[in-house]
Design an enzyme around this catalytic site. Structure first.
Site, PDB file in Angstrom:
ATOM      1  N   HIS A 297       0.828  -1.213   0.000  1.00 52.17           N
ATOM      2  CA  HIS A 297       0.000   0.000   0.000  1.00 52.17           C
ATOM      3  C   HIS A 297       0.860   1.260   0.000  1.00 52.17           C
ATOM      4  CE1 HIS A 297       0.986  -0.795   4.245  1.00 52.17           C
ATOM      5  NE2 HIS A 297       0.953   0.519   4.392  1.00 52.17           N
TER       6      HIS A 297
ATOM      7  N   HIS B 144       0.702   5.579   1.379  1.00 50.71           N
ATOM      8  CA  HIS B 144      -0.003   6.623   2.118  1.00 50.71           C
ATOM      9  C   HIS B 144       0.130   7.900   1.309  1.00 50.71           C
ATOM     10  CE1 HIS B 144       0.087   3.763   5.352  1.00 50.71           C
ATOM     11  NE2 HIS B 144       1.407   3.788   5.411  1.00 50.71           N
TER      12      HIS B 144
ATOM     13  N   GLU C 160       6.180   7.306   6.509  1.00 55.06           N
ATOM     14  CA  GLU C 160       6.378   6.223   7.477  1.00 55.06           C
ATOM     15  C   GLU C 160       7.834   5.785   7.500  1.00 55.06           C
ATOM     16  OE1 GLU C 160       3.644   2.973   6.974  1.00 55.06           O
ATOM     17  OE2 GLU C 160       4.516   1.824   8.628  1.00 55.06           O
TER      18      GLU C 160
ATOM     19  N   HIS D  46       4.670   0.028  -0.143  1.00 55.94           N
ATOM     20  CA  HIS D  46       5.497  -0.693   0.830  1.00 55.94           C
ATOM     21  C   HIS D  46       4.684  -1.772   1.531  1.00 55.94           C
ATOM     22  CE1 HIS D  46       3.641   2.637   3.086  1.00 55.94           C
ATOM     23  NE2 HIS D  46       3.684   1.842   4.135  1.00 55.94           N
TER      24      HIS D  46
END
Ligand SMILES: *[C@@H]1O[C@H](CO)[C@@H](O)[C@H](O)[C@H]1NC(C)=O
Ligand SMILES: *[C@@H]1O[C@H](CO)[C@@H](O)[C@H](O)[C@H]1NC(C)=O
Ligand SMILES: *[C@@H]1O[C@H](CO)[C@@H](O)[C@H](O)[C@H]1NC(C)=O
Ligand SMILES: *[C@@H]1O[C@H](CO)[C@@H](O)[C@H](O)[C@H]1NC(C)=O
Ligand SMILES: *[C@@H]1O[C@H](CO)[C@@H](O)[C@H](O)[C@H]1NC(C)=O
Length: 385
Positions: A97, A99, A104, A145
């Protein structure tokens, strides 16, 4: 937090009977809250969360646990930090996925964790690493990731900038996890696939929580690791230098002790290893790295700090004596997390040789940048004899 062989345990009773040997600091209103907590506070204030403490939820049916160490609530939105513990599994812990709003960062604190990253643009490098303790990776917004625990006792620290992504774990929780013995994760024999294809409803909900699935027609985690790395055999991985990326939208990896290192010799020794500076995040408001320090010797002072931005430390090795303004001194061991809001004075020193912590600092210029102003490039992860 465990009793030190050198110091008696700092129980509340002990604190009541003895005066802190640290220099006096004005008690602040925050002193009405205990400093050492079981659960990250619901509002901004200093706190220490001992290892394996914190609200914990079950992430997967194979017993993986997420512990909330720093939340958007406790950091006023600056950043979050969660611990993700589990056994070895044959499955990634999340569908691949991206973001859109969150950057992150990953820091392996135990065992072995595989991490995949690929920037969601044409011709991006599709790469992956096997992280062991102390290894770092980062996935800026727009990076596909995923991650997988591959040793029997593995733990990955996830840092989210800005904070708030952890709400997803509350929403998709399989229930709270409580262990009076502080078990790292839930013992489950089976290793079931944690999820199937997301339904349109699930996907819409994930999107609302800033998770965008990369479906199998777009991305499949590669498994062709050689010596802990996949993507390009020219990438160093525990066999040569790693550097921080020059493009803040690029994912990158730093193997433990193979990144840039600096030595500050102002008050004992500190080896500073920046893992991410403001130049490596599109938001330009976070710094992450490690500091390894020598123990305080006779005549040496504690390090006295007051920062313009929220600061957190997560212990890696050794023992740190930490005094936060308005509170008594506490001793921190591996896995303990301390959160110190902007403007709060704190003092720290190591009580044993080679004490190391991970720092996470909001803002463009952090504590490490101050130390680096008076540091020299250094080729070793250890300080001089
Ligand atoms: C943050 O606070 C809100 C409101 O109290 C609460 O609903 C939420 O569960 C908290 N989040 C976490 C991760 O603790
Ligand atoms: C960092 O930048 C992001 C994006 O602009 C913002 O949402 C966040 O609040 C900032 N955090 C801090 C601590 O300034
Ligand atoms: C990747 O980028 C494309 C084009 O911008 C976008 O449509 C798609 O949603 C992105 N995929 C993910 C998983 O974010
Ligand atoms: C993997 O590591 C071994 C042992 O260090 C080395 O001989 C070999 O060349 C490495 N393979 C690659 C592709 O780097
Ligand atoms: C690795 O980086 C250090 C500086 O941190 C430098 O002295 C050394 O020459 C570099 N090694 C290689 C093989 O590039």
């Amino acid at each position: 937090m465990k009793p030190s062989p050198l110091f008696l345990t700092l129980s509340p009773l002990f604190l009541a009977l003895t005066s802190s040997s640290s220099s006096p600091s004005t008690p602040s209103p925050s002193s009405s809250y205990p400093l050492v907590v079981d659960i990250a506070p619901s509002h901004l204030r200093p706190y220490i969360l001992p290892r394996y403490a914190g609200h914990a939820i079950k992430l997967t049916s194979s017993g993986q646990i997420i512990r909330f160490s720093i939340t958007a609530n406790s950091s006023a939105g600056a950043f979050s930090l969660v611990q993700h513990a589990g056994k070895a599994t044959g499955w990634t812990s999340a569908r691949p996925h991206t973001h859109r709003r969150v950057h992150e960062h990953f820091y392996c604190t135990k065992g072995r964790v595989e991490l995949w990253t690929k920037k969601n643009v044409t011709d991006a490098v599709d790469e992956a690493r096997v992280l062991t303790q102390g290894d770092f990776g980062t996935a800026p917004p727009g990076t596909i990731h995923t991650f997988q625990h591959t040793d029997p006792d593995s733990q990955l620290t996830h840092i989210y900038n800005p904070g708030g992504f952890e709400e997803l774990f509350q929403v998709f929780s399989l229930g709270d996890f409580e262990s009076p013995h502080g078990a790292p994760y839930e013992l489950v024999e089976e290793d079931q696939r944690p999820f199937g294809d997301a339904t349109p409803e699930q996907e819409a909900q994930l999107n609302s929580l800033d998770l965008w699935i990369a479906k199998a027609d777009v991305y499949v985690p590669r498994r062709d690791f050689v010596n802990g790395t996949a993507g390009d055999p020219r990438f160093n991985w525990h066999d040569g230098n790693n550097s921080l990326s020059s493009d803040p939208t690029d994912p990158y990896y730093i193997a433990k002790d193979y990144g840039p290192k600096y030595l500050n010799s102002e008050n004992g020794y500190k080896v500073i290893q920046p893992l991410l500076t403001a130049s490596q995040t599109p938001f330009r408001n976070l710094t992450v790295g490690t500091i390894t320090l020598s123990p305080r010797r006779k005549g040496e002072k504690a390090n006295v700090v007051r920062l313009e931005n929220h600061f957190a430390m997560q212990m890696d090795e050794g023992q740190l004596a930490l005094t936060i303004q308005g509170y008594e001194r506490e001793l921190l061991l591996q896995g303990d997390v301390a959160f110190i809001p902007a403007g709060t004075r704190f003092e720290y020193f190591a009580t044993v040789p080679f004490t190391k912590f991970l720092y996470v600092n909001a803002g463009e210029r952090g504590y490490a940048d101050e130390l680096l102003e008076r540091a020299v490039p250094w080729d070793f992860p250890v300080y001089p004899a």
